[in-house]
Design a protein around this motif. Structure first.
Motif, PDB file in Angstrom:
ATOM      1  N   LEU A 188       0.885  -1.405  -0.110  1.00  0.00           N
ATOM      2  CA  LEU A 188       0.035  -0.018  -0.045  1.00  0.00           C
ATOM      3  C   LEU A 188       0.749   1.178  -0.055  1.00  0.00           C
ATOM      4  O   LEU A 188       0.658   1.887  -0.965  1.00  0.00           O
ATOM      5  N   PRO A 189       1.985   1.596   0.938  1.00  0.00           N
ATOM      6  CA  PRO A 189       2.740   2.607   0.782  1.00  0.00           C
ATOM      7  C   PRO A 189       3.130   2.945  -0.609  1.00  0.00           C
ATOM      8  O   PRO A 189       3.310   4.027  -1.010  1.00  0.00           O
ATOM      9  N   ALA A 190       3.733   1.827  -1.054  1.00  0.00           N
ATOM     10  CA  ALA A 190       4.301   2.093  -2.529  1.00  0.00           C
ATOM     11  C   ALA A 190       3.461   2.509  -3.434  1.00  0.00           C
ATOM     12  O   ALA A 190       3.743   3.431  -4.484  1.00  0.00           O
ATOM     13  N   ILE A 191       2.329   1.637  -3.414  1.00  0.00           N
ATOM     14  CA  ILE A 191       1.367   2.085  -4.411  1.00  0.00           C
ATOM     15  C   ILE A 191       0.647   3.583  -4.210  1.00  0.00           C
ATOM     16  O   ILE A 191       0.673   4.318  -5.418  1.00  0.00           O
ATOM     17  N   MET A 192       0.691   4.047  -2.893  1.00  0.00           N
ATOM     18  CA  MET A 192       0.276   5.535  -2.782  1.00  0.00           C
ATOM     19  C   MET A 192       1.190   6.468  -3.534  1.00  0.00           C
ATOM     20  O   MET A 192       0.724   7.592  -3.969  1.00  0.00           O
ATOM     21  N   PHE A 193       2.470   6.308  -3.124  1.00  0.00           N
ATOM     22  CA  PHE A 193       3.630   6.826  -3.719  1.00  0.00           C
ATOM     23  C   PHE A 193       3.445   6.780  -5.092  1.00  0.00           C
ATOM     24  O   PHE A 193       3.707   8.064  -5.635  1.00  0.00           O
ATOM     25  N   ALA A 194       3.375   5.851  -5.592  1.00  0.00           N
ATOM     26  CA  ALA A 194       3.522   5.611  -7.265  1.00  0.00           C
ATOM     27  C   ALA A 194       2.406   6.449  -7.803  1.00  0.00           C
ATOM     28  O   ALA A 194       2.382   7.305  -9.036  1.00  0.00           O
ATOM     29  N   PHE A 195       1.070   6.349  -7.232  1.00  0.00           N
ATOM     30  CA  PHE A 195      -0.213   7.096  -7.426  1.00  0.00           C
ATOM     31  C   PHE A 195       0.158   8.672  -7.488  1.00  0.00           C
ATOM     32  O   PHE A 195      -0.217   9.546  -8.427  1.00  0.00           O
ATOM     33  N   SER A 196       0.928   9.135  -6.694  1.00  0.00           N
ATOM     34  CA  SER A 196       0.898  10.477  -6.309  1.00  0.00           C
ATOM     35  C   SER A 196       2.178  10.985  -7.172  1.00  0.00           C
ATOM     36  O   SER A 196       2.239  12.506  -7.603  1.00  0.00           O
ATOM     37  N   SER A 197       3.391  10.299  -7.392  1.00  0.00           N
ATOM     38  CA  SER A 197       4.157  10.732  -8.185  1.00  0.00           C
ATOM     39  C   SER A 197       4.402  10.542  -9.588  1.00  0.00           C
ATOM     40  O   SER A 197       5.196  10.928 -10.325  1.00  0.00           O
ATOM     41  N   ALA A 198       3.704   9.498  -9.800  1.00  0.00           N
ATOM     42  CA  ALA A 198       3.528   9.059 -11.478  1.00  0.00           C
ATOM     43  C   ALA A 198       5.185   8.557 -11.800  1.00  0.00           C
ATOM     44  O   ALA A 198       5.311   9.051 -13.139  1.00  0.00           O
ATOM     45  N   SER A 199       5.931   8.100 -11.023  1.00  0.00           N
ATOM     46  CA  SER A 199       7.281   7.676 -11.290  1.00  0.00           C
ATOM     47  C   SER A 199       7.636   6.298 -10.819  1.00  0.00           C
ATOM     48  O   SER A 199       7.834   6.411  -9.523  1.00  0.00           O
ATOM     49  N   SER A 200       7.914   5.351 -11.533  1.00  0.00           N
ATOM     50  CA  SER A 200       8.443   3.981 -11.091  1.00  0.00           C
ATOM     51  C   SER A 200       9.700   4.247 -10.561  1.00  0.00           C
ATOM     52  O   SER A 200       9.982   3.873  -9.429  1.00  0.00           O
ATOM     53  N   VAL A 201      10.523   4.971 -11.006  1.00  0.00           N
ATOM     54  CA  VAL A 201      12.081   5.375 -10.809  1.00  0.00           C
ATOM     55  C   VAL A 201      11.876   6.007  -9.263  1.00  0.00           C
ATOM     56  O   VAL A 201      12.523   5.531  -8.080  1.00  0.00           O
ATOM     57  N   GLY A 202      11.013   6.848  -9.037  1.00  0.00           N
ATOM     58  CA  GLY A 202      10.927   7.589  -7.863  1.00  0.00           C
ATOM     59  C   GLY A 202      10.654   6.906  -6.849  1.00  0.00           C
ATOM     60  O   GLY A 202      10.717   6.854  -5.587  1.00  0.00           O
ATOM     61  N   THR A 203       9.752   5.768  -7.077  1.00  0.00           N
ATOM     62  CA  THR A 203       9.010   4.848  -6.100  1.00  0.00           C
ATOM     63  C   THR A 203       9.775   3.645  -5.798  1.00  0.00           C
ATOM     64  O   THR A 203       9.721   3.080  -4.758  1.00  0.00           O
ATOM     65  N   LEU A 204      11.118   3.557  -6.373  1.00  0.00           N
ATOM     66  CA  LEU A 204      12.073   2.459  -6.227  1.00  0.00           C
ATOM     67  C   LEU A 204      12.336   2.180  -4.770  1.00  0.00           C
ATOM     68  O   LEU A 204      12.100   1.073  -4.226  1.00  0.00           O
ATOM     69  N   PRO A 205      12.973   3.073  -4.090  1.00  0.00           N
ATOM     70  CA  PRO A 205      13.384   2.911  -2.686  1.00  0.00           C
ATOM     71  C   PRO A 205      12.131   2.488  -1.911  1.00  0.00           C
ATOM     72  O   PRO A 205      12.218   1.543  -1.108  1.00  0.00           O
ATOM     73  N   ILE A 206      10.809   2.778  -1.852  1.00  0.00           N
ATOM     74  CA  ILE A 206       9.901   2.513  -1.100  1.00  0.00           C
ATOM     75  C   ILE A 206       9.466   1.486  -1.517  1.00  0.00           C
ATOM     76  O   ILE A 206       8.898   0.429  -0.673  1.00  0.00           O
TER      77      ILE A 206
END
Ligand code: ASP
Length: 344
Positions: A188-206
Motif C-alpha cells: 500500500l505505501p508504494a502504491i500510494m507513492f506511485a499514484f501521487s508521483s507517477a514515477s516508477s523510478v521515484g518509487t523504487l526505494p519505497i
C-alpha cells in the motif's frame, strides 16, 4: 543489461515474467478498449479525417518485423523494425565484451541524453500544440468529446484494476506462494507513492522496503526492481492498448486482428524503452500508433488528461515489478531446496 548475464537464472526468470505479464496487460487493454468501443464517439471534424494504411495479414506482420537493411526502418519510421534492430545491436554490444564495448556504450548513453533533451524541449511546446489540435475537435463535436474522454479514462482504470487484481494475485498466490491479501496490504505505501508521483523510478526505494516486508530477498529485489522500473511497464501497455482503440475509433477506423497483434508486439517491446518517469508512456504511444498506421495527431485527444492515466499506470507498473520479486524469490528458494536435496 549486462548484469543479466551475471545473474543468470534470476535474470532469465525475471525477463520471461516481465514479457509475459506485459503481453497479458496489452491484451487486457485491447479487450477493454474493444468492449467499451461502442461508447467512444466518431469525431466528425475534417481535421481528423484519415485514410487507413493498407491491411496486412498476420504472416506479413511477422515477416515485416525484420528489416531488409539497417537504415530503411529509421527513414520510414517503422518502429517495430527499429526496436528489433536496437535489440540486435544491444545483444551484439554485450557479446563483444566489456573491454571492447566501453566506448560504444558511453556513446549510446550520451546520444540518449541528447535525444532526451530534444524531447524535453519539444514537450515544453506541447501544451500549445495540444491546444491547437484539440480546439477545432471540441468546437465541431461539442461536449460529446469530453464525455468520451471520461469513458476512455474509466476503461483504462477498469483494465488497470482487473490486470492488477487478477494477474498479480494469481501469480503471487500460485507461483509466489504468498497470500495476495498480504501482498497488496504491504504494498500500500508504494502504491500510494506511485499514484501521487507517477514515477516508477521515484518509487523504487519505497518499493524495495515494501517487497521485503512481503518476504522477497534483498539480493533478488535489488536486481529485479531496478530492472523492472526500467523495462517492465504493464500499466503503460494497458494504456497504450486502450488509447490505440480509442484513437482508431475517433477516426472511424476499425483495427484488424493482425493490427492488434502488431500492437501487442510493439507495446510489449516499447515498454522496454519506456523510462520510469512521468509522461514517458505518452511519448511511446506515438510509436505504437505509427506501427499500425494510425495518425500520431490522435495523441492530442488524450494528452490533456495524461497525468490522470499516468497515476494509474504507474501503480500497475510498480506492482508488477513487486509481484515479480515475490515470484522469483519463491522459485529461487525452491531451486535451492532441490539443489540441497541432490547434494545429500
Ligand atoms: N510514469 C510511468 C512510470 O513511471 C511511465 C509512463 O509514463 O507510462 O512508470
Amino acid at each position: 543489461m549486462k548484469d543479466i548475464k551475471k545473474v543468470g537464472s534470476i535474470g532469465l526468470k525475471t525477463v520471461v515474467y516481465y514479457m509475459c505479464t506485459t503481453a497479458f496487460a496489452i491484451t487486457f487493454g485491447l479487450i477493454g478498449g474493444n468492449l467499451f468501443k461502442g461508447l467512444f464517439p466518431v469525431v466528425t471534424t475534417t481535421d481528423l479525417a484519415y485514410e487507413t494504411s493498407s491491411k496486412m495479414s498476420i504472416m506479413d506482420t511477422i515477416v515485416n518485423i525484420f528489416p531488409s537493411n539497417f537504415l530503411a526502418p529509421i527513414a520510414e519510421s517503422n518502429m517495430l523494425q527499429v526496436i528489433v534492430m536496437a535489440l540486435l545491436l544491444g545483444f551484439a554490444i554485450i557479446l563483444i565484451g566489456d573491454e571492447k564495448n566501453q566506448g560504444i556504450v558511453k556513446a549510446c548513453n550520451r546520444l540518449n541524453d541528447v535525444f532526451m533533451k530534444c524531447m524535453e524541449m519539444i514537450l515544453k511546446l506541447s501544451p500549445i500544440g495540444v491546444f491547437c489540435l484539440l480546439c477545432p475537435v471540441v468546437a465541431s463535436n461539442g461536449a460529446v468529446i469530453i464525455g468520451s474522454l471520461a469513458m476512455v479514462l474509466l476503461t483504462a482504470y477498469v483494465c488497470y484494476i482487473v490486470h492488477g487484481l487478477v494477474v498479480y494475485s494469481i501469480a503471487v498466490k500460485t507461483v509466489g506462494g504468498t497470500s495476495p491479501v498480504k501482498f497488496f496490504k504491504e504494498m500500500l505505501p508504494a502504491i500510494m507513492f506511485a499514484f501521487s508521483s507517477a514515477s516508477s523510478v521515484g518509487t523504487l526505494p519505497i518499493n524495495m522496503e515494501c517487497v521485503e516486508k512481503v518476504g522477497a530477498k534483498k539480493e533478488i529485489s535489488s536486481f529485479v526492481l531496478p530492472l523492472g522500473a526500467t523495462i517492465n511497464m504493464d500499466g503503460t501497455a494497458i494504456y497504450q492498448g486502450v488509447c490505440a482503440i480509442f484513437i482508431a475509433s475517433c477516426y472511424g477506423i476499425n483495427l484488424t486482428f493482425s493490427q492488434m497483434i502488431t500492437i501487442i508486439l510493439t507495446a510489449t517491446l516499447a515498454s522496454i524503452g519506456t523510462a520510469g518517469v512521468p509522461g514517458a508512456g505518452m511519448v511511446m504511444l506515438a510509436m505504437v500508433l505509427t506501427s499500425v498506421g494510425l495518425p500520431v495527431d490522435g495523441i492530442a485527444l488524450v494528452a490533456g488528461i495524461d497525468r490522470i492515466f499516468d497515476m494509474g499506470r504507474t501503480v500497475v507498473n510498480i506492482t508488477g515489478d513487486a509481484s515479480c520479486c515475490v515470484v522469483v524469490t519463491n522459485l529461487e528458494r525452491k531451486r535451492d531446496i532441490r539443489k540441497a536435496k541432490k547434494m545429500q
